[in-house]
Enzyme design. Sequence first.
Site, PDB file in Angstrom:
ATOM      1  N   SER A   7       1.326   1.642  -4.430  1.00 11.05           N
ATOM      2  CA  SER A   7       0.747   0.907  -3.312  1.00 11.05           C
ATOM      3  C   SER A   7      -0.407   0.051  -3.790  1.00 11.05           C
ATOM      4  O   SER A   7      -1.405   0.563  -4.305  1.00 11.05           O
ATOM      5  CB  SER A   7       0.254   1.874  -2.237  1.00 11.05           C
ATOM      6  OG  SER A   7      -0.493   1.182  -1.253  1.00 11.05           O
ATOM      7  N   HIS A  32       4.801  -1.205  -3.194  1.00 10.81           N
ATOM      8  CA  HIS A  32       4.513  -1.009  -1.770  1.00 10.81           C
ATOM      9  C   HIS A  32       3.350  -1.904  -1.350  1.00 10.81           C
ATOM     10  O   HIS A  32       2.296  -1.913  -1.998  1.00 10.81           O
ATOM     11  CB  HIS A  32       4.156   0.461  -1.525  1.00 10.81           C
ATOM     12  CG  HIS A  32       4.155   0.851  -0.089  1.00 10.81           C
ATOM     13  ND1 HIS A  32       5.312   1.076   0.626  1.00 10.81           N
ATOM     14  CD2 HIS A  32       3.128   1.065   0.780  1.00 10.81           C
ATOM     15  CE1 HIS A  32       4.997   1.427   1.867  1.00 10.81           C
ATOM     16  NE2 HIS A  32       3.685   1.408   1.985  1.00 10.81           N
ATOM     17  N   ASP A  34       1.005  -2.665   1.892  1.00  9.85           N
ATOM     18  CA  ASP A  34       0.550  -2.244   3.217  1.00  9.85           C
ATOM     19  C   ASP A  34      -0.089  -3.414   3.939  1.00  9.85           C
ATOM     20  O   ASP A  34      -1.109  -3.954   3.496  1.00  9.85           O
ATOM     21  CB  ASP A  34      -0.473  -1.106   3.099  1.00  9.85           C
ATOM     22  CG  ASP A  34       0.170   0.212   2.726  1.00  9.85           C
ATOM     23  OD1 ASP A  34       1.156   0.589   3.378  1.00  9.85           O
ATOM     24  OD2 ASP A  34      -0.310   0.867   1.788  1.00  9.85           O
ATOM     25  N   MET A  36      -1.957  -4.453   7.251  1.00  5.29           N
ATOM     26  CA  MET A  36      -2.697  -3.839   8.364  1.00  5.29           C
ATOM     27  C   MET A  36      -3.402  -4.917   9.182  1.00  5.29           C
ATOM     28  O   MET A  36      -3.991  -5.838   8.624  1.00  5.29           O
ATOM     29  CB  MET A  36      -3.704  -2.825   7.817  1.00  5.29           C
ATOM     30  CG  MET A  36      -3.039  -1.684   7.074  1.00  5.29           C
ATOM     31  SD  MET A  36      -4.203  -0.443   6.443  1.00  5.29           S
ATOM     32  CE  MET A  36      -4.756  -1.246   4.947  1.00  5.29           C
ATOM     33  N   HIS A  66       5.192  -2.637   4.382  1.00  7.36           N
ATOM     34  CA  HIS A  66       4.941  -1.710   5.495  1.00  7.36           C
ATOM     35  C   HIS A  66       4.035  -2.407   6.506  1.00  7.36           C
ATOM     36  O   HIS A  66       2.848  -2.626   6.249  1.00  7.36           O
ATOM     37  CB  HIS A  66       4.288  -0.447   4.939  1.00  7.36           C
ATOM     38  CG  HIS A  66       3.930   0.568   5.966  1.00  7.36           C
ATOM     39  ND1 HIS A  66       3.067   1.620   5.705  1.00  7.36           N
ATOM     40  CD2 HIS A  66       4.299   0.717   7.267  1.00  7.36           C
ATOM     41  CE1 HIS A  66       2.946   2.366   6.781  1.00  7.36           C
ATOM     42  NE2 HIS A  66       3.669   1.816   7.754  1.00  7.36           N
ATOM     43  N   MET A  68       1.890  -2.271   9.431  1.00  7.19           N
ATOM     44  CA  MET A  68       1.083  -1.456  10.350  1.00  7.19           C
ATOM     45  C   MET A  68       0.436  -2.412  11.334  1.00  7.19           C
ATOM     46  O   MET A  68      -0.743  -2.756  11.247  1.00  7.19           O
ATOM     47  CB  MET A  68       0.056  -0.641   9.570  1.00  7.19           C
ATOM     48  CG  MET A  68       0.677   0.490   8.778  1.00  7.19           C
ATOM     49  SD  MET A  68      -0.511   1.408   7.773  1.00  7.19           S
ATOM     50  CE  MET A  68      -0.380   0.493   6.235  1.00  7.19           C
ATOM     51  N   MET A 137       4.595   9.156   7.277  1.00 12.11           N
ATOM     52  CA  MET A 137       3.178   9.085   6.892  1.00 12.11           C
ATOM     53  C   MET A 137       2.644  10.511   6.750  1.00 12.11           C
ATOM     54  O   MET A 137       2.682  11.286   7.705  1.00 12.11           O
ATOM     55  CB  MET A 137       2.378   8.305   7.932  1.00 12.11           C
ATOM     56  CG  MET A 137       2.714   6.825   8.000  1.00 12.11           C
ATOM     57  SD  MET A 137       2.502   5.936   6.431  1.00 12.11           S
ATOM     58  CE  MET A 137       0.759   6.249   6.073  1.00 12.11           C
ATOM     59  N   GLY A 144      -6.564   4.381   2.271  1.00 13.73           N
ATOM     60  CA  GLY A 144      -6.073   5.121   1.123  1.00 13.73           C
ATOM     61  C   GLY A 144      -6.988   6.285   0.780  1.00 13.73           C
ATOM     62  O   GLY A 144      -8.100   6.409   1.298  1.00 13.73           O
ATOM     63  N   GLY A 145      -6.506   7.158  -0.098  1.00 16.61           N
ATOM     64  CA  GLY A 145      -7.333   8.240  -0.625  1.00 16.61           C
ATOM     65  C   GLY A 145      -7.478   9.458   0.262  1.00 16.61           C
ATOM     66  O   GLY A 145      -8.336  10.303   0.015  1.00 16.61           O
ATOM     67  N   ASP A 171       4.164   8.601   2.295  1.00 16.68           N
ATOM     68  CA  ASP A 171       2.989   7.817   1.920  1.00 16.68           C
ATOM     69  C   ASP A 171       1.740   8.536   2.393  1.00 16.68           C
ATOM     70  O   ASP A 171       1.600   8.834   3.590  1.00 16.68           O
ATOM     71  CB  ASP A 171       3.072   6.424   2.557  1.00 16.68           C
ATOM     72  CG  ASP A 171       1.911   5.524   2.157  1.00 16.68           C
ATOM     73  OD1 ASP A 171       1.068   5.941   1.344  1.00 16.68           O
ATOM     74  OD2 ASP A 171       1.856   4.379   2.661  1.00 16.68           O
ATOM     75  N   GLY A 172       0.837   8.794   1.442  1.00 17.63           N
ATOM     76  CA  GLY A 172      -0.449   9.381   1.794  1.00 17.63           C
ATOM     77  C   GLY A 172      -0.755  10.646   1.017  1.00 17.63           C
ATOM     78  O   GLY A 172      -0.182  11.691   1.295  1.00 17.63           O
ATOM     79  N   GLY A 173      -1.624  10.542   0.018  1.00 20.84           N
ATOM     80  CA  GLY A 173      -2.010  11.707  -0.748  1.00 20.84           C
ATOM     81  C   GLY A 173      -0.911  12.290  -1.608  1.00 20.84           C
ATOM     82  O   GLY A 173      -0.953  13.467  -1.972  1.00 20.84           O
TER      83      GLY A 173
END
Length: 212
Positions: A7, A32, A34, A36, A66, A68, A137, A144-145, A171-173
Site C-alpha cells: 500500500s 494498492h 488507497d 480517501m 480502493h 474510500m 478491512m 495506516g499503522g 487490509d490493516g495491520g
Amino acid sequence: MIKVAPSILAADMLNLERDVQRMVDAGCTLLHVDVMDAHFVPNLSFGPAVVAQLHRRFPALKLDVHLMMDNPGAYLETFAAAGAWNITIHAEIPEDAGALLARLHALGVRAGLSVKPGTPAEAVRALLPGADMVLVMTVEPGFGGQRFQEAMLDKLRALRAMGYQGLLEADGGVTLENLPRLRDSGLDVAVMGTAMFRSADPAADVAAIHAL
C-alpha cells in the site's frame, strides 16, 4: 499462494518512484492505492493523476485501487481510464453498490467490494456474485499503522462458508506473523503498507509470503 499488494499509503511520498521500484524488485506484481475523500473516512489521499502516473511508469504492475469515498460512482470511469486493474468500492456507501460493480465490469475493470470491521459478512451476501474480490478491512479504514483485529478472521471464514469463490483480500495491520492465520481463513491477497515499505529486506519477506 498469497499475493502481496504493498500500500503506497506507507511509502515515502517524496520518493514514491524509488519505493515502488523497490517493491517491484522484491517480486510484487500488485500495488494498492488507497483513495480517501475526507468524508467517507477522516483522511484525504491520492487521486486519479497518481494512478495514471503509476500506470505509465510501471505498466506491468496491477493497480488495486480502493475507493474510500461517499460517491465512488462519479469516479469509476476516471480511475478505469487512469489504468486501474481493480477498483474496490465500499458496501457501506449510500449509492447502489450492486449497480456500481456491474458498471465496473462494463468498463472492463475488475470489481472489488470492501467491508468495514463493523459490517457483517451476511450484509453483503447478495452482492457477492458481482464482486471479483472482497476486501475485508481488518482495521477501521482511513489511517495506516493500526493494530490488526483478530475477529476479522471469522469474517473471512464466513465469506468462504457462503460459497464465495472470488479473491479475498485483507487490509490493516497485516504482518508476517498473522499471515498464516489469514491464509488458513481463506486469504488470497495481503495489503501490506508499513510491513513492506519499512522492511529491511522486502524481497525475503515476499518470498516467505509466497511460500506460505
